[in-house]
Design an enzyme around this catalytic site. Structure first.
Site, mmCIF file in Angstrom:
data_model
loop_
_atom_site.group_PDB
_atom_site.id
_atom_site.type_symbol
_atom_site.label_atom_id
_atom_site.label_comp_id
_atom_site.label_asym_id
_atom_site.label_seq_id
_atom_site.Cartn_x
_atom_site.Cartn_y
_atom_site.Cartn_z
ATOM 1 N N LEU A 113 -56.063 -31.480 -63.788
ATOM 2 C CA LEU A 113 -56.533 -32.865 -63.660
ATOM 3 C C LEU A 113 -55.410 -33.875 -63.839
ATOM 4 O O LEU A 113 -55.572 -35.058 -63.532
ATOM 5 C CB LEU A 113 -57.669 -33.144 -64.645
ATOM 6 N N LYS A 114 -54.248 -33.435 -64.331
ATOM 7 C CA LYS A 114 -53.128 -34.359 -64.525
ATOM 8 C C LYS A 114 -52.634 -34.959 -63.208
ATOM 9 O O LYS A 114 -51.968 -35.999 -63.210
ATOM 10 C CB LYS A 114 -51.978 -33.653 -65.237
ATOM 11 N N ASP A 115 -52.960 -34.326 -62.087
ATOM 12 C CA ASP A 115 -52.576 -34.914 -60.801
ATOM 13 C C ASP A 115 -53.147 -36.320 -60.645
ATOM 14 O O ASP A 115 -52.514 -37.196 -60.054
ATOM 15 C CB ASP A 115 -53.095 -34.051 -59.643
#
Length: 222
Positions: free
Chosen positions: A47-49
């Site tokens: 989810l860091k994208d």
């Protein structure tokens, strides 16, 4: 950000991940439905994208990230991969300060995207990576664009505007709880704000280790 996404169309692959049913508690609580948001299907694998995309494109749009600058931040792995991947796509060098005990796979992925890695002593924990990234940013502000994911408001806004919006759409707004892990706090903050605007009764549950070392970004502040 739409003009920038048009310029770099590969970045449209970030987000819009599926929400899939998970058969937890089905026998004991058949009326309860549990779903998992499949954030590992983002191109960077986490989810860091989402926040990294928002932080970098917003910095480009505001003129903070300019040609000749190097993207700088600390990471234990996933955010660093997102920085390296997106930095390569938009044409900026990336430097990541990372503890030297990061997994071999994460180091290899970062290097494959062309990032420069600055290793810190793992005995001193992730705190030392945070201190070192601040030292570098302060020592050479002309060279670096310090993204500073722990205090960057585009971090939580990414989840407010995309992750939470997707969940509301995928559940038709029919939910009672959301369970979130805590790293920078961006996911928890963005989801919590958007979901509680939709329905103040939704409970936001934070999952932390039994021995919790504290929010990483606050530690250098004392």
């Amino acid at each position: 950000m739409e003009p920038l996404l048009d310029r770099y169309p590969a970045l449209r692959a970030v987000g819009n991940t599926p929400l899939v049913p998970v058969p937890l508690f089905r026998d004991r609580l058949p009326q309860v439905e549990v779903f998992a948001k499949m954030e590992q299907l983002n191109p960077g694998g986490s989810l860091k994208d989402r926040p990294v995309l928002r932080m970098l494109l917003s910095a480009l749009a505001r003129g903070q990230l300019q040609p000749g600058k190097t993207i700088l931040d600390s990471s234990s792995g996933n955010a660093g991969i997102a920085y390296a991947m997106i930095g390569r796509i938009i044409g900026f060098p990336v430097e990541i300060v990372i503890p030297d005990n990061a997994s071999r796979e994460r180091k290899a992925r970062l290097l494959a995207h062309g990032a420069r890695l600055i290793f810190t002593d793992s005995i001193q924990g992730y705190d030392e990576a945070l201190r070192e990234v601040h030292r570098r940013a302060t020592a050479d502000p002309a060279q670096y664009f310090f993204c500073d994911q722990y205090s960057n408001e585009d971090n939580w806004r990414a989840h407010y505007e995309t992750t939470a919006a997707e969940i509301l759409d995928q559940t038709a707004g029919r939910m009672t709880h959301v369970v979130v892990g805590v790293g920078t706090g961006g996911t928890l903050t963005g989801l919590g704000r958007r979901l509680k605007e939709h329905d103040p009764r939704i409970r936001v549950v934070s999952v932390i280790p039994e021995v919790f070392p504290g929010i990483e970004g606050l530690k250098p502040l004392g």
